[in-house]
Design an enzyme around this catalytic site. Sequence first.
Site, PDB file in Angstrom:
ATOM      1  CG  ASN A  44      50.700 -22.201  68.718  1.00  0.00           C
ATOM      2  OD1 ASN A  44      51.337 -21.394  68.057  1.00  0.00           O
ATOM      3  ND2 ASN A  44      50.892 -22.375  70.020  1.00  0.00           N
ATOM      4  CG  HIS A 130      59.982 -25.613  72.175  1.00  0.00           C
ATOM      5  ND1 HIS A 130      59.683 -26.213  73.374  1.00  0.00           N
ATOM      6  CD2 HIS A 130      59.019 -24.687  71.954  1.00  0.00           C
ATOM      7  CE1 HIS A 130      58.567 -25.678  73.851  1.00  0.00           C
ATOM      8  NE2 HIS A 130      58.148 -24.752  73.018  1.00  0.00           N
ATOM      9  CD  GLU A 171      61.871 -26.299  67.352  1.00  0.00           C
ATOM     10  OE1 GLU A 171      61.056 -25.546  66.792  1.00  0.00           O
ATOM     11  OE2 GLU A 171      62.381 -26.059  68.445  1.00  0.00           O
ATOM     12  CB  SER A 175      58.354 -22.468  67.899  1.00  0.00           C
ATOM     13  OG  SER A 175      59.493 -22.290  68.717  1.00  0.00           O
ATOM     14  CG  ASP A 200      59.364 -30.546  68.424  1.00  0.00           C
ATOM     15  OD1 ASP A 200      58.219 -30.733  67.969  1.00  0.00           O
ATOM     16  OD2 ASP A 200      59.592 -29.987  69.515  1.00  0.00           O
ATOM     17  CG  HIS A 203      55.255 -24.603  65.496  1.00  0.00           C
ATOM     18  ND1 HIS A 203      54.193 -23.855  65.964  1.00  0.00           N
ATOM     19  CD2 HIS A 203      56.140 -24.667  66.517  1.00  0.00           C
ATOM     20  CE1 HIS A 203      54.439 -23.473  67.196  1.00  0.00           C
ATOM     21  NE2 HIS A 203      55.610 -23.957  67.570  1.00  0.00           N
ATOM     22  CE  LYS A 234      52.770 -25.332  69.923  1.00  0.00           C
ATOM     23  NZ  LYS A 234      54.126 -25.713  70.290  1.00  0.00           N
TER      24      LYS A 234
HETATM   25  C1  LIG Z   1      54.712 -26.057  71.579  1.00  0.00           C
HETATM   26  C2  LIG Z   1      55.948 -26.818  71.345  1.00  0.00           C
HETATM   27  C3  LIG Z   1      56.253 -27.928  72.128  1.00  0.00           C
HETATM   28  C4  LIG Z   1      55.471 -28.283  73.349  1.00  0.00           C
HETATM   29  O1  LIG Z   1      54.256 -28.856  73.054  1.00  0.00           O
HETATM   30  P1  LIG Z   1      53.080 -28.758  74.150  1.00  0.00           P
HETATM   31  O2  LIG Z   1      52.131 -29.797  73.750  1.00  0.00           O
HETATM   32  O3  LIG Z   1      52.553 -27.363  74.041  1.00  0.00           O
HETATM   33  O4  LIG Z   1      53.704 -29.004  75.485  1.00  0.00           O
HETATM   34  C5  LIG Z   1      57.357 -28.667  71.789  1.00  0.00           C
HETATM   35  N1  LIG Z   1      58.141 -28.332  70.758  1.00  0.00           N
HETATM   36  C6  LIG Z   1      57.888 -27.254  69.993  1.00  0.00           C
HETATM   37  C7  LIG Z   1      58.787 -26.936  68.859  1.00  0.00           C
HETATM   38  C8  LIG Z   1      56.791 -26.458  70.265  1.00  0.00           C
HETATM   39  O5  LIG Z   1      56.566 -25.385  69.537  1.00  0.00           O
END
Ligand SMILES: *Cc1c(COP(=O)(O)O)cnc(C)c1O
Length: 366
Positions: A44, A130, A171, A175, A200, A203, A234
């Site tokens: 990522n 997620h 989101e 993801s 969220d 990404h 990421k």
């Molecule tokens: C990766 C991810 C997370 C978690 O983040 P980390 O810092 O890896 O714990 C949360 N939400 C989404 C949509 C993700 O892809």
Amino acid sequence: MLTPQEELANLEEQGLLRSLQKISSPSPPTVTIDGRELINFSSNDYLGLAQHPALIEAATKAIQDYGTGATASRLVCGSLDLFHQLEERIASGKKTEAALTFANGYATAVGTIPALVGKNDTIILDKLSHACLIDAARLSGSTLRIFPHNDLNKLEKLLSSSKGRTLVVTESVFSMDGDLCPLADIVFLKEKHGALLLLDEAHAVGVLGSNGQGLADELGLQNQVDFQMGTLGKALGSAGGYLASSRDWIDLVINKARSFIYSTAPPPAQAAASLAAFKILASREGADRRQLLLSHCKRFDASTPIIPRIIGGNDEAVAASKRLRGKGFLVPAIRYPTVARGTARLRITLSASHTDLQISDLLKAL
Ligand SMILES: *Cc1c(COP(=O)(O)O)cnc(C)c1O
């Protein structure tokens, strides 16, 4: 009662057994596994910042200045000035009054959501959210309502029958599918029904929006998204998670989020690297990296760097991933429960650290 061996055998039988593979000397965009160098299409690290000299230098300096550990939780004596600087930087990028950082994105979700809503409230969640958002929703004890992926009609129905404080959770870039949520429509609906929205941007940050601030920024909707959440692990190439919101909400989360209160503050080097990453994001170099990444995406007719190739069966997806590995590409097979049964897939992720030639080679191999 099954023994652990029996449980593992069951997973194996269904093509769902997972195991760790030892990675040596990652040097984006390649990794070495079992002595073999592979072009990595699974990280990522969208902008190729995880090994950037500026991040390494900032992290090294922070270790020299602050040591390796924060020594306590934020509320005890771990609230180092670096964390406050990072939070101010995030809040200014997100155009919010305040922001709060956590050890990672997962901890952000499971700390924040139960702090915002409780037993007499309602959470309305996109079906493809997620795992950390789903776990957080369950942990909150709120009534949980799921709408089919990006289904605005169903979302509106759920909004009109919800009880208590209502939190819509979705989101910006999904993801496992790489598609976007219809953010403007969701904002319209949540405002019409007086609900709150948590977005969220895990990404989307680094990829979309001015200076890579994400989808809410790209659409000019930052002021209407009540909670902007994301990860620093990421595109930002470090580790950590954040929540950006109004001062009052952030103060409430500081007082209630158990993953924040009862956990040692992250290593200071993590915050220093993230600050360096935000600096790059806002620079000419950041814009160039984002441009290069988007030009790679276009070669797959995609608008985000997450490109699924749905295969269906678990064994078939694993076999396809193995064949690509034989050709020198690391592309993971994603299976249930990460995605729905029958939709096992290859998940390709692109990075600004890939060359045009590496993209051409992968396209040929696919
Ligand atoms: C990766 C991810 C997370 C978690 O983040 P980390 O810092 O890896 O714990 C949360 N939400 C989404 C949509 C993700 O892809």
